[in-house]
Design an enzyme around this catalytic site. Structure first.
Site, PDB file in Angstrom:
ATOM      1  N   HIS A   1      63.200 -26.218 -77.533  1.00  0.00           N
ATOM      2  CA  HIS A   1      63.635 -26.247 -75.978  1.00  0.00           C
ATOM      3  C   HIS A   1      62.896 -27.169 -75.364  1.00  0.00           C
ATOM      4  O   HIS A   1      62.835 -28.245 -75.952  1.00  0.00           O
ATOM      5  CB  HIS A   1      63.157 -24.640 -75.581  1.00  0.00           C
ATOM      6  CG  HIS A   1      63.427 -23.350 -76.440  1.00  0.00           C
ATOM      7  ND1 HIS A   1      64.694 -22.935 -76.328  1.00  0.00           N
ATOM      8  CD2 HIS A   1      62.916 -22.847 -77.634  1.00  0.00           C
ATOM      9  CE1 HIS A   1      64.625 -22.020 -77.334  1.00  0.00           C
ATOM     10  NE2 HIS A   1      63.654 -21.993 -77.858  1.00  0.00           N
TER      11      HIS A   1
ATOM     12  N   GLU B   1      57.697 -20.549 -73.923  1.00  0.00           N
ATOM     13  CA  GLU B   1      57.578 -21.166 -75.320  1.00  0.00           C
ATOM     14  C   GLU B   1      57.803 -22.599 -75.245  1.00  0.00           C
ATOM     15  O   GLU B   1      56.907 -23.154 -76.331  1.00  0.00           O
ATOM     16  CB  GLU B   1      58.996 -20.651 -76.137  1.00  0.00           C
ATOM     17  CG  GLU B   1      59.003 -21.231 -77.314  1.00  0.00           C
ATOM     18  CD  GLU B   1      60.420 -20.660 -78.072  1.00  0.00           C
ATOM     19  OE1 GLU B   1      60.698 -21.040 -79.298  1.00  0.00           O
ATOM     20  OE2 GLU B   1      61.398 -19.920 -77.310  1.00  0.00           O
TER      21      GLU B   1
ATOM     22  N   HIS C   1      58.312 -23.298 -82.908  1.00  0.00           N
ATOM     23  CA  HIS C   1      58.874 -22.428 -81.907  1.00  0.00           C
ATOM     24  C   HIS C   1      57.834 -21.167 -81.873  1.00  0.00           C
ATOM     25  O   HIS C   1      57.089 -20.994 -82.599  1.00  0.00           O
ATOM     26  CB  HIS C   1      60.370 -21.682 -82.380  1.00  0.00           C
ATOM     27  CG  HIS C   1      61.509 -22.819 -82.293  1.00  0.00           C
ATOM     28  ND1 HIS C   1      62.425 -22.459 -81.159  1.00  0.00           N
ATOM     29  CD2 HIS C   1      61.751 -24.023 -82.683  1.00  0.00           C
ATOM     30  CE1 HIS C   1      63.276 -23.659 -81.547  1.00  0.00           C
ATOM     31  NE2 HIS C   1      63.005 -24.364 -82.520  1.00  0.00           N
TER      32      HIS C   1
ATOM     33  N   GLU D   1      57.872 -19.927 -86.513  1.00  0.00           N
ATOM     34  CA  GLU D   1      57.835 -19.174 -85.381  1.00  0.00           C
ATOM     35  C   GLU D   1      56.250 -18.696 -85.161  1.00  0.00           C
ATOM     36  O   GLU D   1      55.877 -17.802 -85.710  1.00  0.00           O
ATOM     37  CB  GLU D   1      58.719 -17.963 -85.297  1.00  0.00           C
ATOM     38  CG  GLU D   1      60.115 -18.051 -85.141  1.00  0.00           C
ATOM     39  CD  GLU D   1      60.538 -18.263 -83.864  1.00  0.00           C
ATOM     40  OE1 GLU D   1      59.812 -18.482 -82.829  1.00  0.00           O
ATOM     41  OE2 GLU D   1      61.949 -18.346 -83.729  1.00  0.00           O
TER      42      GLU D   1
END
Length: 594
Positions: free
Chosen positions: A423, A438, A491, A554
């Site tokens: 992102h 995040e 992430h 993650e």
């Protein structure tokens, strides 16, 4: 009431995906959205009021519902999680307005990038059309003294994000083009920029941003009145005034008035006559790591970061190229990942994308026809994210038993690892407990991983090293161009805020990435004590499109009670980064010993 209007669009393999971005332009009657993997949209048109409902099966949103309001025929767009497997986008029209369903056109540019052309809404006369109310008149502001009243606003502006750029600030907005006013306090220690007819998005975060750009130390943004947003810059008294102007790509650019070309201490440059256009003949990257720009006559220029592309821009005034133009040769491992030429009206823009840890020096004009841009390699400092400190209640962290030592330096040879913080820029990624974002968590962890790997003798390329927007394909392109040995995308996970009990580490791979995924996953479990949610195969875009072993880590759930509290702590992020780097180094060591 449900109309007899229903879409079933092109079918793609059903895979877990995440909504990456969306944008509605009422003026152009166009909606665009993208996901990180292929999606099969479904759409229906509902009445009373007229609503276009677009469902994205197998897509997660990862944050609370977002609503943006507009004036005119389109009342609002709502984006949220309809159920556990479906993200829903709703375009709602104002009472009395309808659209012709036969003129709604979906276009799948790719399996994960969609454009919806909406027909112009028509008023049916059933209800009273909306009336744009004049803005609320604000009282005079006491600090700093302001006596002017705001100008009349003809539309609503929604401020979505605030970020620092290389030479100023950028505010992403939707809705109407805003009207702004800039004022300097009497003691010259504050710059006030008021945005009239504007509303601050509840998801905008952070609202207090350390800047350190051109004399500005801090930027604070707030909903000053119900009808205006205020940006307050704290700056040194001797620094220049700042002004805000509309960006062609949407939003507001905030820059000091003195921004312009870099001062040149070399022999004076003769400005070419306005009627005379310079020909830029070549751009060369020489062995001394400097870019040499040559023209057929004196060159006038400015420098700075290009917001549209994120590249460093050298803008040559009144210039162009011809058919004999020669661009730089960029071999594998080059300090410049990409070089492009763009004609901006009468001016020529040279755009350079640097590799990780590469900085540009001050441009030097060695002769009227030649410019030299130094390219310097150096480590960026590992700094915590700009998120205001979160002070969660202390939670016990399981002690690490027999921590694995970081392996020694990997054997000599060209080992390149691409680290991809997910992102960035206007896309915050998942937003969790207490507003934790995040994009900021993973950028901080990624920088720490970078530092660890470079100490281990590995060349690291970062897909982004700042809060910048980057699409999925450019991330893949960076890895492919670097001919990377491995690709690690970092992430943070999310689920509904109503499920704070869901926590843990997930690591994804595709085809050749299994061993890398298992090695990183095991090291993170041992180094942090995080809950184990397993290693899984997935068809994420950045995993499918990269040719080297690639994984997506993650690091935890920002919506999880345990994970969010830990990820908010700098010490835990360091342990997470140490563990990821340890896994990468172990994988590289075992790979080279075969």
């Amino acid at each position: 009431m449900l109309c007899s209007f229903y879409f079933l669009l092109f079918t793609f393999p059903a895979q877990a995906a995440r909504l990456q971005s969306w944008r509605l332009s009422p003026a152009q009657n166009q909606l665009e959205f993208s996901t990180d993997d292929g999606v099969q949209p479904k759409a229906q048109l509902l009445n009373d009021p007229t609503r276009l409902v677009i469902d994205l099966p197998g897509v997660t949103f990862g944050r609370p519902q977002v609503t943006e309001s507009y004036n005119g025929g389109v009342r609002s767009i709502r984006v949220g999680q309809f159920d556990r497997q479906t993200t829903r986008i709703v375009v709602e029209y104002a009472p009395g307005y309808t659209v012709d369903p036969s003129r709604i056109q979906f276009q799948g540019r790719t399996a994960n990038q969609w454009s919806v052309q909406l027909p112009t809404p028509t008023f049916s006369g059933v209800a009273t059309p909306p009336v744009t109310q004049p803005p609320i008149t604000q009282p005079p502001i006491a600090q700093p003294p302001i006596s002017q009243l705001p100008p009349t606003s003809t539309g609503r502006t929604f401020v979505q994000s605030l970020q620092a750029t290389g030479d100023g600030l950028f505010l992403r907005t939707t809705g109407a083009t805003p009207q702004v006013r800039s004022l300097r306090s009497n003691d010259r220690r504050q710059m006030i920029i008021d945005i009239f007819g504007a509303t601050l998005s509840p998801n905008l975060f952070p609202r207090d941003l350390p800047v350190n750009v051109s004399g500005v130390s801090r930027a604070q943004i707030s909903q000053f009145t119900p009808d205006s947003v205020r940006l307050t810059l704290t700056l040194s008294p001797q620094s220049a005034d700042w002004r805000a102007s509309a960006s062609p790509s949407g939003g507001l650019i905030v820059l000091p008035q003195a921004v312009g070309s870099t001062p040149v201490t070399q022999p004076p440059v003769t400005q070419p006559p306005a009627s005379q256009t310079a020909i830029v003949q070549s751009v060369e990257l020489d062995a001394n790591r400097q870019l040499i720009i040559r023209g057929n006559q004196p060159l006038s220029y400015t420098t700075g970061w290009d917001r549209a592309t994120g590249a460093y821009r050298v803008l040559i005034r009144s210039a162009r190229t011809d058919q004999s133009f020669r661009g730089p040769q960029l071999p594998a491992g080059s300090s410049i990942l990409q070089a492009r030429v763009r004609q901006d009206g009468n001016d020529l823009a040279l755009l350079f994308v640097p590799a990780a840890n590469v900085q540009f020096g001050d441009i030097v004009q060695t002769s009227p026809q030649q410019l030299i841009l130094p390219v310097r390699r150096g480590l960026f400092p590992v700094t915590p994210p700009t998120t205001p400190p979160i002070t969660p209640s202390p939670l016990p962290v399981p002690p690490t038993t027999n921590p694995r030592p970081v392996p020694p330096r990997v054997p000599n040879g060209r080992l390149v690892v691409v680290i991809d913080p997910g992102h960035g820029g206007p896309d915050p990624g998942a937003v969790g407990i207490r507003g934790i974002q995040e994009k900021e968590i993973v950028l901080d962890i990624s920088r720490r991983v970078q530092a660890n790997l470079e100490r281990g003798g590995v060349q690291v390329v970062m897909t982004r090293n700042a809060d910048t927007d980057l699409d999925l394909q450019p991330r893949v392109d960076i890895a492919q161009r670097a001919n990377a040995t491995a690709f690690v995308s970092i992430h943070a996970n999310a689920i509904s805020m109503s499920r704070p009990d869901v926590n843990g580490l997930e690591t994804y791979y595709f085809q050749s990435g299994l061993e890398l995924a298992r090695t990183i996953h095991r090291n993170v479990l041992q180094g942090t004590g995080v809950q184990d949610r397993g290693v899984r195969s997935a068809r994420f875009f950045v995993l499918r499109r990269t040719s080297m072993p690639s994984v997506l880590v993650e690091v935890g759930f920002v919506t999880g009670r345990t994970d969010a509290a830990r990820l908010a702590e700098s010490s835990y992020r360091q342990r997470m980064a140490d563990s990821i780097a340890r896994g990468v180094l172990e994988y590289l060591g075992s790979r080279s010993s075969r």
